[in-house]
Design a protein around this motif. Structure first.
Motif, PDB file in Angstrom:
ATOM      1  N   LEU A 136      53.576   3.225   0.116  1.00 20.57           N
ATOM      2  CA  LEU A 136      53.336   4.426   0.730  1.00 20.57           C
ATOM      3  C   LEU A 136      54.442   4.752   1.734  1.00 20.57           C
ATOM      4  CD1 LEU A 136      51.339   6.833   1.289  1.00 20.57           C
ATOM      5  CD2 LEU A 136      50.157   5.360   2.854  1.00 20.57           C
ATOM      6  N   LEU A 137      54.894   3.638   2.623  1.00 25.81           N
ATOM      7  CA  LEU A 137      56.036   4.066   3.479  1.00 25.81           C
ATOM      8  C   LEU A 137      57.051   4.828   2.986  1.00 25.81           C
ATOM      9  CD1 LEU A 137      55.805   0.903   6.067  1.00 25.81           C
ATOM     10  CD2 LEU A 137      55.331   3.380   6.475  1.00 25.81           C
ATOM     11  N   PRO A 138      57.699   4.131   1.929  1.00 26.59           N
ATOM     12  CA  PRO A 138      58.965   4.925   1.248  1.00 26.59           C
ATOM     13  C   PRO A 138      58.454   6.323   0.866  1.00 26.59           C
ATOM     14  CG  PRO A 138      58.836   2.722   0.632  1.00 26.59           C
ATOM     15  CD  PRO A 138      57.247   2.973   1.520  1.00 26.59           C
ATOM     16  N   LEU A 139      57.551   6.600   0.440  1.00 29.72           N
ATOM     17  CA  LEU A 139      57.095   8.017  -0.162  1.00 29.72           C
ATOM     18  C   LEU A 139      56.867   8.877   1.086  1.00 29.72           C
ATOM     19  CD1 LEU A 139      54.560   6.933  -2.623  1.00 29.72           C
ATOM     20  CD2 LEU A 139      56.921   8.003  -3.297  1.00 29.72           C
ATOM     21  N   ALA A 140      56.209   8.389   2.138  1.00 27.64           N
ATOM     22  CA  ALA A 140      56.058   9.180   3.231  1.00 27.64           C
ATOM     23  C   ALA A 140      57.509   9.449   4.045  1.00 27.64           C
ATOM     24  CB  ALA A 140      55.175   8.540   4.145  1.00 27.64           C
ATOM     25  N   GLU A 141      58.428   8.550   4.066  1.00 29.29           N
ATOM     26  CA  GLU A 141      59.468   8.685   4.785  1.00 29.29           C
ATOM     27  C   GLU A 141      60.498   9.760   3.988  1.00 29.29           C
ATOM     28  OE1 GLU A 141      61.167   4.855   5.562  1.00 29.29           O
ATOM     29  OE2 GLU A 141      59.930   4.527   7.505  1.00 29.29           O
ATOM     30  N   SER A 151      61.559   8.494  10.294  1.00 28.87           N
ATOM     31  CA  SER A 151      60.880   7.172  10.071  1.00 28.87           C
ATOM     32  C   SER A 151      59.442   7.218  10.267  1.00 28.87           C
ATOM     33  CB  SER A 151      61.522   6.184  11.315  1.00 28.87           C
ATOM     34  OG  SER A 151      62.804   6.156  11.158  1.00 28.87           O
ATOM     35  N   VAL A 152      58.599   6.401   9.500  1.00 26.82           N
ATOM     36  CA  VAL A 152      57.357   6.396   9.471  1.00 26.82           C
ATOM     37  C   VAL A 152      56.862   5.073   9.535  1.00 26.82           C
ATOM     38  CG1 VAL A 152      55.110   7.064   8.528  1.00 26.82           C
ATOM     39  CG2 VAL A 152      57.092   8.516   8.370  1.00 26.82           C
ATOM     40  N   ASP A 153      55.697   4.842  10.577  1.00 32.72           N
ATOM     41  CA  ASP A 153      55.106   3.453  10.856  1.00 32.72           C
ATOM     42  C   ASP A 153      53.641   3.631  10.772  1.00 32.72           C
ATOM     43  OD1 ASP A 153      54.824   0.619  10.922  1.00 32.72           O
ATOM     44  OD2 ASP A 153      55.677   0.577  12.980  1.00 32.72           O
ATOM     45  N   PHE A 154      52.854   2.686  10.440  1.00 31.22           N
ATOM     46  CA  PHE A 154      51.433   2.675  10.903  1.00 31.22           C
ATOM     47  C   PHE A 154      50.954   1.359  11.180  1.00 31.22           C
ATOM     48  CE2 PHE A 154      52.134   3.886   6.286  1.00 31.22           C
ATOM     49  CZ  PHE A 154      51.524   2.741   5.528  1.00 31.22           C
ATOM     50  N   GLY A 155      49.753   1.310  11.651  1.00 33.61           N
ATOM     51  CA  GLY A 155      49.117  -0.164  11.548  1.00 33.61           C
ATOM     52  C   GLY A 155      48.235  -0.362  10.657  1.00 33.61           C
TER      53      GLY A 155
END
Length: 799
Positions: free
Chosen positions: A39-44, A50-54
């Motif tokens: 998911l992170l690469p798709l969101a970024e 830059s995107v991050d989540f817990g």
């Protein structure tokens, strides 16, 4: 489409995209680690940030939650968007039928940082760019394509989108990069229900903007981009937003509280709104009136308008102003499609009560005008059209109806009633009734505004009766009841000199006036009354140009007599200035005397010719009396005078009651008043008396006159003089000449001998008699002997 709506679409589309991606991942790789890696690469890639989540919690049949989601700024260093918890609750089984039913999308404690950079661009501008096209003209794949293509694949229903305890911080570095302005929106709560792409759904929003509560509720439809909103704003301090209006605002705003109660309807090309805007506790100083400010004022605006986005046309159907209880109305249109907006509007004055206006105006504005006690009704309209930059040229027409509009002027009440119209640059006054006390006059005028903004035209001013006694009279409290002592500053009854504490200066006088009028007119007063004098058929030609009032061909009838005159008044200076001339022909001066001095015992008869030139400045007695200049001549033929204080004193001094009444063939006089002092030359000729006077009379009535009184033998014999003096002053024909002085005041003159002149006369008489005895008539040595006698007699008399 507005920026907030685009942002909402972007957020919802992103969340739906994330939900669909997670659903696909749940079917293949259910572990949170695998979800993060996918998911992170798709969101970024989608956000270009830059995107991050817990922690991620995934329930195949219940939903997905993401903790501590964080999206960075484009620079990758500062935070752009964060949320404590993102939760997506959906129904699993409808997915197999092509339906996406989301029970809830929750954003708990989101924080957004909006920044306006020094170059004027915002930190989210790149997220709002329209999709670009490839070489074959097809749209490049992006977020916009997914959000618009989704309804074709899925039948989407979101039962609820909920934002709790959100925060938005706006930092503006464009105005001041070193000390940016900061505004916050706290306690943001948003709820939308039954969201679909093809039907309208309800939305509710509440927040606190810089300490003030705002509530927004309504409905919106994504498919046709329509909606309606109700906006409520609790009192919000306006001054904190000064950087955005300070440069264009025509004054200094010290305080103001803004409240809103609005309804807004949105369509693709039309925005409509109605409601009320209120400004309370306004402290304001306008640049136009730097010495007058508003304190704790209030302004309410009720409106109804619509804005055509495509045509950029703003139409206002209702605009009602309430300023401290003073109501005004307006309507119109503004075309904003050009650099210089074009306005068409109408201002309404609906039975405006001037007394209520003065009572409701802030004290700071009304203080200087309370003394006038304005009253009356004003009704009408004013039309404007043209480019906003045209200023006064925007005024196209007006129609005002004045009903008993009144104001105090000095000790009387002045008023005006009638109709005033203005159209096609032409101003008309129809049967305008002017009132001053109980005096009335009618004014009709027609003037046209020229390109230089000067009004040119004509007028007629008429009155049946004009009583100057009522206009010039003073209140009882201002009239002195105690008689003035001899030698005081008041001398003449007709002149009152104020006490020192009441003295006025030029600064207290009226003017100057700047009147943009070039106008000609006529004056007609059928009867003008002053004291008990009637002046009939008063007519004059008037003109006003360049602040100069010209009065010519002034005529009037006093009995069988005629009055003529002219004057020029400069209105453009403080206190005004004026000059002119006046003449009077009166077959019987008694008509004039009895009219001007009805209660006096003084009288005069004869045929009068009077010519007078005058000039001066000021309208207050303290100003115009010292500046007044008069020069003229009086010629009275075949008449008599009696009862004047100077004659009474002369008769008493010479012990001759017959001098209280003097008949004459001619009585002439010349005067020249300058600097408060009149230079006098007068002469009375009759068969028995000849009087010649020279000297001065002050404006306060003080006298300094020399009077050479010459009496016939008949009159001289009746004077109460001793025989020696009678013989001394008598000439060879028996006529006696007495040199006299008149001092004191006009009311209380004092007559005495001119001792110096009388002594010279005695010396001359004695010298003449001695010469006759010593020198025979015709002797050539008479002149040297006369000089010797004069010198001897002068020494004897101590001269």
């Amino acid at each position: 489409m507005s920026t907030p709506i685009k942002i909402c679409i972007f957020i919802i589309s992103t969340l739906v995209f994330l939900a669909l991606a997670l659903i696909a991942l749940v079917k293949t790789q259910i572990t949170p680690e695998k979800v993060r890696e996918t998911l992170l690469p798709l969101a970024e890639k989608s956000l270009q940030r830059s995107v991050d989540f817990g922690e991620i919690k995934i329930g195949l049949f219940s939903g997905i939650s993401i903790a501590d989601l964080q999206v960075m700024q484009k620079n990758g260093k500062d935070e752009f968007f964060s949320v404590h918890t993102v939760a997506l609750h959906y129904q699993f089984w409808p997915l197999f039928t092509g339906k996406v039913i989301v029970d809830q999308i929750l954003l708990d404690q989101p924080k957004i940082n909006f920044i306006r950079r020094p170059d004027g661009h915002f930190n989210f501008c790149d997220l709002l760019h329209e999709p670009t096209t490839g070489g074959n003209g097809s749209a490049v794949s992006g977020q916009h394509d997914r959000s618009t293509a989704l309804p074709a694949t899925f039948n989407l229903l979101v039962k609820e989108v909920n934002i709790k305890a959100g925060e938005l911080l706006y930092v503006d570095k464009f105005k001041n990069a070193k000390s940016p302005f900061r505004y916050s929106l706290n306690n943001l709560n948003f709820k939308a229900r039954q969201i679909t792409f093809d039907q309208s759904f309800p939305v509710d929003l509440s927040a606190v903007i810089n300490g003030a509560n705002i509530d927004v509720s309504g409905r919106y439809n994504f498919s046709n981009r329509t909606g309606d909103l109700t906006i409520l704003l609790a009192p919000l301090g306006v001054v904190q937003f000064a950087p955005y209006y300070r440069d264009v605002f025509p004054g200094k705003l010290g305080a103001a509280q803004l409240s809103l109660n609005l309804k807004v309807a949105i369509q693709p090309d039309l925005v409509s709104s109605k409601g009320k805007i209120t400004f309370a506790d306004v402290d304001l100083v306008l640049d136009m009136f730097p010495d007058t400010g508003l304190k704790k004022a209030s302004l309410g605006i009720d409106y109804a308008l619509n804005y055509n986005v495509e045509k950029q046309l703003l139409a206002v159907s209702t605009l009602l102003f309430n300023f401290n209880g003073i109501n005004l109305g307006a309507e119109g249109e503004v075309d904003l499609s050009t650099p210089d907006p074009y306005l068409v509007s109408r201002l309404f004055l609906k039975k405006l009560d001037l007394r209520e206006v003065m009572q409701n105006l802030p004290v700071e504005l009304s203080r200087n005008y309370q003394k006038y006690s304005f009253a009356g009704m004003v009704d009408g309209r004013v039309d404007f059209s043209g480019e906003l930059s045209r200023g006064i040229d925007l005024l196209k027409s007006a129609q005002l109806s004045l009903t008993d509009v009144r104001a105090n002027s000095e000790h009387l009440r002045a008023g005006i009633s009638g109709d005033i119209t203005y159209a096609d640059k032409v101003l008309q006054l129809e049967n305008l009734l002017l009132q001053y006390g109980d005096q009335q006059a009618q004014l009709q005028a027609k003037v046209e505004r020229a390109p230089d903004n000067i009004f040119h035209g004509e007028f007629d001013l008429s009155a049946d009766t004009l009583d100057l006694n009522k206009i010039l009279s003073k209140p009882t409290s201002e009239i002195r009841s105690e008689p003035e002592p001899v030698g005081s500053n008041t001398g003449n009854k007709g002149i009152a000199v104020p006490a020192e504490t009441e003295r006025k200066t030029l600064a207290d006088d009226i003017g100057p006036f700047d009147i943009p009028i070039d106008i000609l007119g006529t004056l007609l007063v059928k009867r003008l009354i002053y004291q008990k004098l009637n002046v009939d058929k008063v007519t004059a030609d008037l003109s006003l140009k360049n602040n100069s009032l010209s009065i010519i061909n002034l005529t009037g009838q006093i009995g069988d007599g005629e009055l003529e005159g002219s004057a020029l008044v400069n209105l453009g200076v403080k206190g005004l200035s004026y000059q002119g001339e006046m003449s009077l022909r009166q077959p019987n001066v008694m008509t004039l005397i009895s009219g001007l001095f009805p209660d006096t015992e003084q009288s005069a008869t004869g045929q009068l010719q009077w010519q007078n030139n005058f000039s001066g400045s000021g309208t207050l007695a303290d100003n115009w009396l010292p500046a007044l200049q008069l020069k003229g001549a009086i010629n009275l033929q075949q008449g008599s005078v009696k009862g004047f204080p100077a004659l009474e004193q002369l008769a008493g001094f010479l012990d001759s009651p017959t001098l209280k009444v003097i008949s004459f063939q001619s009585l002439t006089g010349q005067y020249d008043l300058r600097d408060g002092l009149a230079r006098i030359k007068g002469q009375l000729n009759s068969s028995k008396t000849k009087l010649i006077s020279t000297g001065t009379v002050a404006i306060d009535g003080h006298l300094n006159l020399n009077l050479d009184a010459r009496f016939s033998p008949e009159v001289l014999g009746k004077l109460g003089l001793n025989k020696v003096l009678k013989k001394t002053v008598a000439d060879q024909d028996g006529w006696g000449t007495l040199p006299l002085l008149i001092r004191g005041t006009l009311d209380h003159p004092q007559v005495s001998y001119n001792s110096v002149a009388l002594q010279d006369q005695v010396i001359e008489k004695a010298s003449q008699k001695l010469l006759e005895k010593l020198v025979p008539e015709g002797d050539g040595n008479a002149e040297p002997i006369k000089k010797l006698l004069d010198n001897t007699l002068n020494k004897l008399f101590g001269k």
